[in-house]
Design an enzyme around this catalytic site. Structure first.
Site, PDB file in Angstrom:
ATOM      1  N   HIS A   1      -1.269   0.261   5.629  1.00 30.67           N
ATOM      2  CA  HIS A   1      -1.901   1.252   6.507  1.00 30.67           C
ATOM      3  C   HIS A   1      -1.047   2.512   6.680  1.00 30.67           C
ATOM      4  CE1 HIS A   1      -4.889  -1.745   8.567  1.00 30.67           C
ATOM      5  NE2 HIS A   1      -4.834  -1.888   7.239  1.00 30.67           N
TER       6      HIS A   1
ATOM      7  N   TYR B   1     -11.135   7.996  18.826  1.00 30.12           N
ATOM      8  CA  TYR B   1     -12.109   7.353  17.928  1.00 30.12           C
ATOM      9  C   TYR B   1     -12.133   5.832  18.068  1.00 30.12           C
ATOM     10  CZ  TYR B   1     -13.207  11.898  16.293  1.00 30.12           C
ATOM     11  OH  TYR B   1     -13.656  13.195  16.273  1.00 30.12           O
TER      12      TYR B   1
ATOM     13  N   TYR C   1     -10.042 -10.719  10.809  1.00 30.59           N
ATOM     14  CA  TYR C   1     -10.201 -11.376   9.515  1.00 30.59           C
ATOM     15  C   TYR C   1     -10.455 -12.870   9.689  1.00 30.59           C
ATOM     16  CZ  TYR C   1      -8.673  -7.038   7.367  1.00 30.59           C
ATOM     17  OH  TYR C   1      -8.587  -5.730   6.967  1.00 30.59           O
TER      18      TYR C   1
ATOM     19  N   GLU D   1     -15.807   3.281   8.865  1.00 33.54           N
ATOM     20  CA  GLU D   1     -16.465   4.364   9.600  1.00 33.54           C
ATOM     21  C   GLU D   1     -16.342   5.698   8.886  1.00 33.54           C
ATOM     22  OE1 GLU D   1     -15.196   2.663  14.054  1.00 33.54           O
ATOM     23  OE2 GLU D   1     -14.644   4.705  13.421  1.00 33.54           O
TER      24      GLU D   1
ATOM     25  N   GLN E   1       0.811  -1.212   0.000  1.00 37.49           N
ATOM     26  CA  GLN E   1       0.000   0.000   0.000  1.00 37.49           C
ATOM     27  C   GLN E   1       0.847   1.265   0.000  1.00 37.49           C
ATOM     28  OE1 GLN E   1      -2.707  -0.308   3.325  1.00 37.49           O
ATOM     29  NE2 GLN E   1      -3.515  -2.288   2.641  1.00 37.49           N
TER      30      GLN E   1
END
Length: 360
Positions: free
Chosen positions: A137, A241, A252, A231, A75
């Site tokens: 991430h 949060y 998973y 979200e 990523q």
């Protein structure tokens, strides 16, 4: 529970292609991620592999030189782009990327002046601490608010989920800085011992969408859940949060994460997706081409392979609609064009730059 009840009771109403038309402006892009429209109407596209392209008015492409060392893979790579609010005068282009260094990689943000087809006077204004192994991430969305503060979203780097609850690191946080990288004196943790002063909010998993609400000037963001639990959040200074203490998702492998879906000292999301759509990109629409979409919140979906429109009543979501599922494409980034259309990037090895336009 309000969010969950809304999610269960509202239908996702599909829209027909008769309500819009799609222009393909470019194809053959390799996993494009970031996009900005320059004052002259040309576009800059960041490819995740570490290339920055100018899409010229005649349809040709020019490679922009001068990027720093970028850790590609997974990523990671060259990610989001943003123009300084006074770009016309100062030429500052901001970009986020996965930065290599001792310990692994981390999200970084730099700015440089775009002169011709080269970046000059480059300055790294943010480096995520600490760097960690792995290539997932990175978060990486950039957003300037009306006062000129720069918000940077990060991820918790996947293997460091508990770090999202700790204030001595930048993992799983939203960062707020001056345009030159200085920490604002009114950031919420400036005076707290052992907290990193650039932190604006915490308890996030992986934020790949952020946008400033056009009416309030407040930052909204969305983040990836694990298996379910994506979200949408309204971001408040100093707020927690929840990740990984509370989540609507699960491991998973199917196991439980944390303590449930609510905690009295943590912020509840305004919208949740179960199962996940893998959201990326975020846009409050204020253009003129689609008057009936005014002030709607648009979100791209990678796993969901569609464009999501959320209708808002203040801070509440009242309806969800799905567009562009006929393209069967991973939608990575959304940018409102100056003429009121919507630019879209598809995240594929043969990625495309599309433009959503009103019907003729």
């Amino acid at each position: 529970m309000r969010t969950l009840l809304l999610l269960l009771t509202l239908l996702a109403a599909p829209l027909t292609a008769a309500e819009y038309r799609i222009q393909t402006l470019a194809d053959g892009l390799q996993h494009p991620w970031g996009l900005v429209e320059l004052p002259n109407g040309e576009l800059l596209v960041a490819e995740r592999r570490g290339r920055l392209l100018r899409l010229n008015a005649d349809g040709s492409r020019t490679l922009i030189e001068g990027l720093p060392e970028i850790a590609g893979g997974g990523q990671g790579g060259l990610l989001d782009l943003a123009l300084h609010p006074d770009f016309t005068d100062n030429l500052w282009l901001y970009f986020s990327y996965s930065q290599p260094g001792p310990g692994g990689t981390g999200t970084a943000v730099a700015r440089a002046k775009l002169t011709g087809n080269r970046l000059i006077e480059q300055q790294v204004i943010f480096e995520q601490y600490p760097k960690t192994p792995g290539n997932a991430h990175f978060g990486s969305r950039l957003a300037f608010d009306p006062e000129g503060y720069l918000f940077i979203t990060t991820g918790e780097r996947y293997h460091s989920r508990d770090s999202a609850q700790q204030l001595d690191n930048h993992l799983g946080k939203i960062i707020r800085l001056h345009d030159d990288g200085r920490v604002p004196k009114d950031n919420p943790f400036v005076d707290r011992p052992y907290a990193l002063p650039a932190i604006w909010s915490y308890g996030h998993r992986n934020i790949q969408g952020a946008a400033i609400h056009p009416g309030s000037g407040v930052l909204w963001a969305h983040e990836h859940g694990p298996r379910g639990g994506d979200e949408v959040n309204i971001i408040k200074a100093g707020a927690n949060y929840g990740w990984p203490v509370v989540t609507f998702g699960q491991e998973y492998s199917g196991g439980v994460i944390g303590q449930g879906t609510h905690h009295p000292e943590m912020e509840d999301p305004v919208w949740v997706w179960v199962p996940s759509i893998a959201p990326s990109g975020m846009l409050f629409y204020t253009g003129s081409q689609f008057p009936h979409w005014q002030d709607s919140l648009f979100i791209g979906a990678l796993k969901g392979r569609m464009l999501v429109r959320l209708t808002l009543d203040g801070e509440q979501v009242t309806q969800e609609q799905h567009l562009l599922s006929e393209l069967d494409s991973r939608i990575r980034t959304l940018v409102q064009a100056r003429d009121g259309g919507i630019y879209l990037l598809t995240d594929e090895s043969n990625g495309k730059l599309l433009k959503l336009m009103a019907p003729l």
